[in-house]
Structures are given as structure tokens and as C-alpha cells.
Motif scaffolding. Structure first.
Motif, PDB file in Angstrom:
ATOM      1  N   SER A  12       0.835  -1.194   0.000  1.00 56.31           N
ATOM      2  CA  SER A  12       0.000   0.000   0.000  1.00 56.31           C
ATOM      3  C   SER A  12       0.873   1.248   0.000  1.00 56.31           C
ATOM      4  O   SER A  12       1.561   1.550   0.985  1.00 56.31           O
ATOM      5  CB  SER A  12      -0.918   0.007   1.234  1.00 56.31           C
ATOM      6  OG  SER A  12      -1.724   1.160   1.264  1.00 56.31           O
ATOM      7  N   ASP A  13       0.882   1.962  -1.144  1.00 53.69           N
ATOM      8  CA  ASP A  13       1.608   3.212  -1.311  1.00 53.69           C
ATOM      9  C   ASP A  13       3.079   3.080  -0.890  1.00 53.69           C
ATOM     10  O   ASP A  13       3.589   3.882  -0.111  1.00 53.69           O
ATOM     11  CB  ASP A  13       0.924   4.329  -0.516  1.00 53.69           C
ATOM     12  CG  ASP A  13       1.361   5.717  -0.982  1.00 53.69           C
ATOM     13  OD1 ASP A  13       1.737   5.863  -2.159  1.00 53.69           O
ATOM     14  OD2 ASP A  13       1.336   6.652  -0.154  1.00 53.69           O
ATOM     15  N   VAL A  14       3.731   2.068  -1.436  1.00 55.38           N
ATOM     16  CA  VAL A  14       5.114   1.761  -1.046  1.00 55.38           C
ATOM     17  C   VAL A  14       6.095   2.485  -1.970  1.00 55.38           C
ATOM     18  O   VAL A  14       6.001   2.387  -3.198  1.00 55.38           O
ATOM     19  CB  VAL A  14       5.366   0.240  -1.087  1.00 55.38           C
ATOM     20  CG1 VAL A  14       6.852  -0.070  -0.867  1.00 55.38           C
ATOM     21  CG2 VAL A  14       4.519  -0.460  -0.032  1.00 55.38           C
ATOM     22  N   SER A  15       7.039   3.198  -1.371  1.00 60.41           N
ATOM     23  CA  SER A  15       8.102   3.875  -2.108  1.00 60.41           C
ATOM     24  C   SER A  15       9.439   3.539  -1.459  1.00 60.41           C
ATOM     25  O   SER A  15       9.523   3.294  -0.252  1.00 60.41           O
ATOM     26  CB  SER A  15       7.902   5.397  -2.101  1.00 60.41           C
ATOM     27  OG  SER A  15       6.702   5.754  -2.767  1.00 60.41           O
ATOM     28  N   SER A  47      14.660   7.510  -7.076  1.00 59.45           N
ATOM     29  CA  SER A  47      13.631   6.591  -6.574  1.00 59.45           C
ATOM     30  C   SER A  47      13.729   5.249  -7.286  1.00 59.45           C
ATOM     31  O   SER A  47      13.881   5.195  -8.507  1.00 59.45           O
ATOM     32  CB  SER A  47      12.240   7.189  -6.796  1.00 59.45           C
ATOM     33  OG  SER A  47      12.072   8.339  -6.004  1.00 59.45           O
ATOM     34  N   ILE A  48      13.633   4.180  -6.514  1.00 58.29           N
ATOM     35  CA  ILE A  48      13.631   2.825  -7.081  1.00 58.29           C
ATOM     36  C   ILE A  48      12.201   2.329  -7.235  1.00 58.29           C
ATOM     37  O   ILE A  48      11.843   1.713  -8.238  1.00 58.29           O
ATOM     38  CB  ILE A  48      14.445   1.863  -6.197  1.00 58.29           C
ATOM     39  CG1 ILE A  48      15.855   2.408  -5.954  1.00 58.29           C
ATOM     40  CG2 ILE A  48      14.501   0.478  -6.835  1.00 58.29           C
ATOM     41  CD1 ILE A  48      16.679   2.594  -7.211  1.00 58.29           C
ATOM     42  N   LEU A  49      11.355   2.598  -6.244  1.00 57.67           N
ATOM     43  CA  LEU A  49       9.922   2.287  -6.309  1.00 57.67           C
ATOM     44  C   LEU A  49       9.143   3.539  -5.934  1.00 57.67           C
ATOM     45  O   LEU A  49       9.513   4.240  -4.990  1.00 57.67           O
ATOM     46  CB  LEU A  49       9.560   1.148  -5.358  1.00 57.67           C
ATOM     47  CG  LEU A  49      10.160  -0.234  -5.637  1.00 57.67           C
ATOM     48  CD1 LEU A  49       9.767  -1.210  -4.534  1.00 57.67           C
ATOM     49  CD2 LEU A  49       9.709  -0.763  -6.990  1.00 57.67           C
ATOM     50  N   GLU A  50       8.042   3.789  -6.649  1.00 58.63           N
ATOM     51  CA  GLU A  50       7.248   4.980  -6.397  1.00 58.63           C
ATOM     52  C   GLU A  50       5.771   4.634  -6.243  1.00 58.63           C
ATOM     53  O   GLU A  50       5.125   4.209  -7.191  1.00 58.63           O
ATOM     54  CB  GLU A  50       7.406   5.985  -7.552  1.00 58.63           C
ATOM     55  CG  GLU A  50       8.805   6.539  -7.715  1.00 58.63           C
ATOM     56  CD  GLU A  50       8.872   7.584  -8.821  1.00 58.63           C
ATOM     57  OE1 GLU A  50       7.881   8.332  -8.981  1.00 58.63           O
ATOM     58  OE2 GLU A  50       9.895   7.637  -9.518  1.00 58.63           O
ATOM     59  N   HIS A  51       5.267   4.772  -5.021  1.00 59.52           N
ATOM     60  CA  HIS A  51       3.833   4.653  -4.727  1.00 59.52           C
ATOM     61  C   HIS A  51       3.242   3.356  -5.313  1.00 59.52           C
ATOM     62  O   HIS A  51       2.252   3.382  -6.053  1.00 59.52           O
ATOM     63  CB  HIS A  51       3.086   5.879  -5.249  1.00 59.52           C
ATOM     64  CG  HIS A  51       3.653   7.173  -4.741  1.00 59.52           C
ATOM     65  ND1 HIS A  51       3.575   7.546  -3.418  1.00 59.52           N
ATOM     66  CD2 HIS A  51       4.334   8.154  -5.384  1.00 59.52           C
ATOM     67  CE1 HIS A  51       4.166   8.717  -3.263  1.00 59.52           C
ATOM     68  NE2 HIS A  51       4.643   9.109  -4.425  1.00 59.52           N
ATOM     69  N   ILE A  52       3.839   2.235  -4.936  1.00 57.34           N
ATOM     70  CA  ILE A  52       3.401   0.923  -5.417  1.00 57.34           C
ATOM     71  C   ILE A  52       2.268   0.395  -4.540  1.00 57.34           C
ATOM     72  O   ILE A  52       2.394   0.334  -3.314  1.00 57.34           O
ATOM     73  CB  ILE A  52       4.573  -0.089  -5.386  1.00 57.34           C
ATOM     74  CG1 ILE A  52       5.688   0.342  -6.343  1.00 57.34           C
ATOM     75  CG2 ILE A  52       4.089  -1.498  -5.695  1.00 57.34           C
ATOM     76  CD1 ILE A  52       5.355   0.222  -7.788  1.00 57.34           C
ATOM     77  N   ASP A  62      10.680   1.493 -14.310  1.00 60.83           N
ATOM     78  CA  ASP A  62      11.159   2.689 -13.611  1.00 60.83           C
ATOM     79  C   ASP A  62      10.470   2.881 -12.262  1.00 60.83           C
ATOM     80  O   ASP A  62      10.104   3.996 -11.872  1.00 60.83           O
ATOM     81  CB  ASP A  62      10.965   3.940 -14.477  1.00 60.83           C
ATOM     82  CG  ASP A  62      11.810   3.890 -15.735  1.00 60.83           C
ATOM     83  OD1 ASP A  62      12.943   3.356 -15.670  1.00 60.83           O
ATOM     84  OD2 ASP A  62      11.340   4.369 -16.792  1.00 60.83           O
ATOM     85  N   GLY A  63      10.284   1.763 -11.549  1.00 63.62           N
ATOM     86  CA  GLY A  63       9.757   1.842 -10.199  1.00 63.62           C
ATOM     87  C   GLY A  63       8.261   2.028 -10.074  1.00 63.62           C
ATOM     88  O   GLY A  63       7.742   2.237  -8.976  1.00 63.62           O
ATOM     89  N   LYS A  64       7.531   1.941 -11.196  1.00 61.88           N
ATOM     90  CA  LYS A  64       6.076   2.116 -11.165  1.00 61.88           C
ATOM     91  C   LYS A  64       5.388   0.890 -11.761  1.00 61.88           C
ATOM     92  O   LYS A  64       5.956   0.205 -12.612  1.00 61.88           O
ATOM     93  CB  LYS A  64       5.661   3.353 -11.966  1.00 61.88           C
ATOM     94  CG  LYS A  64       6.298   4.658 -11.512  1.00 61.88           C
ATOM     95  CD  LYS A  64       5.797   5.813 -12.379  1.00 61.88           C
ATOM     96  CE  LYS A  64       6.437   7.126 -12.003  1.00 61.88           C
ATOM     97  NZ  LYS A  64       7.864   7.199 -12.332  1.00 61.88           N
ATOM     98  N   ILE A  65       4.160   0.627 -11.315  1.00 63.86           N
ATOM     99  CA  ILE A  65       3.345  -0.414 -11.927  1.00 63.86           C
ATOM    100  C   ILE A  65       2.711   0.153 -13.190  1.00 63.86           C
ATOM    101  O   ILE A  65       1.932   1.102 -13.139  1.00 63.86           O
ATOM    102  CB  ILE A  65       2.263  -0.934 -10.967  1.00 63.86           C
ATOM    103  CG1 ILE A  65       2.909  -1.688  -9.801  1.00 63.86           C
ATOM    104  CG2 ILE A  65       1.285  -1.861 -11.702  1.00 63.86           C
ATOM    105  CD1 ILE A  65       1.928  -2.225  -8.782  1.00 63.86           C
ATOM    106  N   ILE A  66       3.070  -0.434 -14.326  1.00 60.81           N
ATOM    107  CA  ILE A  66       2.570   0.027 -15.618  1.00 60.81           C
ATOM    108  C   ILE A  66       1.324  -0.743 -16.023  1.00 60.81           C
ATOM    109  O   ILE A  66       0.413  -0.215 -16.650  1.00 60.81           O
ATOM    110  CB  ILE A  66       3.656  -0.121 -16.698  1.00 60.81           C
ATOM    111  CG1 ILE A  66       4.921   0.630 -16.293  1.00 60.81           C
ATOM    112  CG2 ILE A  66       3.150   0.336 -18.056  1.00 60.81           C
ATOM    113  CD1 ILE A  66       4.728   2.107 -16.057  1.00 60.81           C
ATOM    114  N   ALA A  67       1.301  -2.038 -15.672  1.00 60.06           N
ATOM    115  CA  ALA A  67       0.143  -2.872 -16.019  1.00 60.06           C
ATOM    116  C   ALA A  67       0.017  -3.982 -14.983  1.00 60.06           C
ATOM    117  O   ALA A  67       1.013  -4.459 -14.435  1.00 60.06           O
ATOM    118  CB  ALA A  67       0.304  -3.464 -17.417  1.00 60.06           C
ATOM    119  N   ASP A  68      -1.209  -4.395 -14.733  1.00 61.88           N
ATOM    120  CA  ASP A  68      -1.499  -5.471 -13.780  1.00 61.88           C
ATOM    121  C   ASP A  68      -2.772  -6.149 -14.273  1.00 61.88           C
ATOM    122  O   ASP A  68      -3.844  -5.540 -14.272  1.00 61.88           O
ATOM    123  CB  ASP A  68      -1.707  -4.886 -12.380  1.00 61.88           C
ATOM    124  CG  ASP A  68      -2.008  -5.954 -11.323  1.00 61.88           C
ATOM    125  OD1 ASP A  68      -2.232  -7.118 -11.692  1.00 61.88           O
ATOM    126  OD2 ASP A  68      -2.015  -5.593 -10.124  1.00 61.88           O
ATOM    127  N   GLY A  69      -2.639  -7.397 -14.747  1.00 63.18           N
ATOM    128  CA  GLY A  69      -3.816  -8.063 -15.274  1.00 63.18           C
ATOM    129  C   GLY A  69      -3.543  -9.477 -15.728  1.00 63.18           C
ATOM    130  O   GLY A  69      -2.481 -10.047 -15.427  1.00 63.18           O
TER     131      GLY A  69
END
Length: 237
Positions: free
Chosen positions: A5-8, A16-21, A206-213
Motif C-alpha cells: 500500500s503506497d510503497v516507495s 527513486s527505485i519504487l514509487e507509490h506501489i 522505472d519503479g512504477k506499476i505500468i500494467a497489472d492483469g
């Protein structure tokens, strides 16, 4: 089962390695975690294991990943390393399998009986007394999986499980993964393997979720994959 939940996370303030995952994985799901090198996959796994501390909240089976819960959480998670040499440290296969069991209080004779059952279920009982330094890459990967399964984790984390394997051992690992009832998170550049083992894919870039499905929906999307430095699985080329 697992919640981010909102992991950075960043090693340095400027990068930043992970942004708001944010995502959730339900019990019994098999999820492929994909992305080009540097996307943040390994960092995400280390955060889940409590090896790195991030901003935001991560929970496993309802328990927050934090110092006071780490011992219990790590009993829930079984991690198969990309490099089996980092996991197999006892002289023989059976000693590696029984080490963790005895360390958690099981009698040695009971641990050896359990080791026999695990080895038989994976069809590698012939490796029982082999010295680890004599094993091939594929044999060592199978033995490493056995050491993790012996601990009966509820969640199986696998980092590039088919890398460096020949076609026969690659298929063996895929068959074993598909037979396991555990919740699974698999990171891999082998997108055909992800197709064979996972029902869902999370694409990081780049540290963001682009797609999930659904796995086929994402892995058939050539434009999406190429935009994030990946290629279609061979099956769809």
C-alpha cells in the motif's frame, strides 16, 4: 494474503527505485513480476522479505512487515534464490534440506523422513546424498527448491527460476511450480515461463506499476512490452 500500500523506496534521495506501489495478491494466486533490468523487481522482493525498509505499508497474511514481525513472516515466505550457490551451503543435499527443519526444533530423524518425502515428490531422490559441489546447475536448482518446500511456506518467492537451465530442467521446474498449491510470486525475463506458470502479471518499469492483469492480455501486447524494453514471448511472435 499479500498487500503493498503506497510503497516507495530509494537508496538515495535523488533516485527513486519504487514509487507509490500498491497491489494485492490473494491466497493461491500465481503472479509473474516482470520488467526490464532496473525496473524494481528485486527491490520489491527484498522489501517483502524485510531485507529493505520502505515507506508505506506491506503486509503478509495480515501482519505488517516490520522488525517485530519478521521472524513469523519469514516462516510464511519461502525464497528460491536466482543463484542456487547462495542457498545451498551444507555439504550434501539432505543436510541442506534438514538444516532448517532441525533449526526450528524438529528431531533429526523426523527431518530426514520429511526430506525423503520432499525429494520423492520432486522425483530427485537420487540427489539425496550427493555433495552440492558435484551437482549440475539444474540439479542444484531442484535441490534448492526442495530445501524451501521442506519448510512448508505459504508463499513461494522465486527469482529467475529458469535462468541458465537447459530445456529439460527448465520444463522440470515449470512442472513442479505448476503442481505447487502455494501462493507464488515469480520474477523472470523468461516470459514464456511466466505464461506457463502464472495467471496474472504485474509489469514494473522505472519503479512504477505500468500494467497489472491477466497474463495473456499483457504478454500479447507487443506495443506495451516494447515500450518498456521487453519482447513478446516466443509463443506470440
Amino acid at each position: 494474503m499479500i498487500s503493498f500500500s503506497d510503497v516507495s523506496f530509494s537508496y538515495e534521495k535523488s533516485r527513486s527505485i519504487l514509487e507509490h506501489i500498491s497491489f494485492k495478491i490473494d491466497e493461491g494466486e500465481a503472479v509473474g513480476l516482470i520488467g526490464a533490468n532496473g525496473a524494481g523487481k528485486s527491490t520489491l522482493m527484498k522489501i517483502l522479505l524485510g531485507l529493505l525498509k520502505a515507506e508505506g505499508t506491506v503486509t503478509v497474511d495480515g501482519k505488517e512487515v516490520c522488525e517485530k514481525n519478521l521472524k513469523e513472516i519469514r516462516k510464511t515466505l519461502g525464497f528460491v534464490f536466482q543463484n542456487s550457490d547462495n542457498q545451498m551451503f551444507m555439504p550434501t543435499v539432505v543436510e541442506d534440506i534438514t538444516f532448517g527443519l532441525v533449526n526450528y526444533g524438529m528431531r533429526k530423524d523426523e527431518a530426514e523422513v520429511k526430506a525423503d518425502k520432499i525429494l520423492e515428490s520432486l522425483n530427485i531422490k537420487d540427489l539425496k546424498s550427493r555433495h552440492n559441489h558435484t551437482l549440475s546447475g539444474g540439479e542444484k536448482r531442484m535441490a534448492a527448491i526442495a530445501t524451501v518446500l521442506a519448510m512448508e511456506p505459504k508463499v513461494l518467492l522465486m527469482d529467475e527460476p529458469t535462468s541458465t537451465l537447459d530445456p529439460y530442467n527448465r520444463r522440470q521446474v515449470i512442472n513442479i511450480v505448476n503442481a505447487l498449491p502455494q501462493t507464488k510470486i515469480i520474477t523472470s525475463h523468461d516470459l514464456d515461463m511466466i505464461l506457463d506458470t502464472c495467471s496474472r502479471v504485474i509489469l514494473l518499469s522505472d519503479g512504477k506499476i505500468i500494467a497489472d492483469g491477466p497474463v495473456e492480455q499483457i504478454l500479447k501486447d507487443q506495443e506495451l512490452l516494447e515500450a518498456h524494453r521487453m519482447e513478446l514471448p516466443f509463443r506470440f511472435q
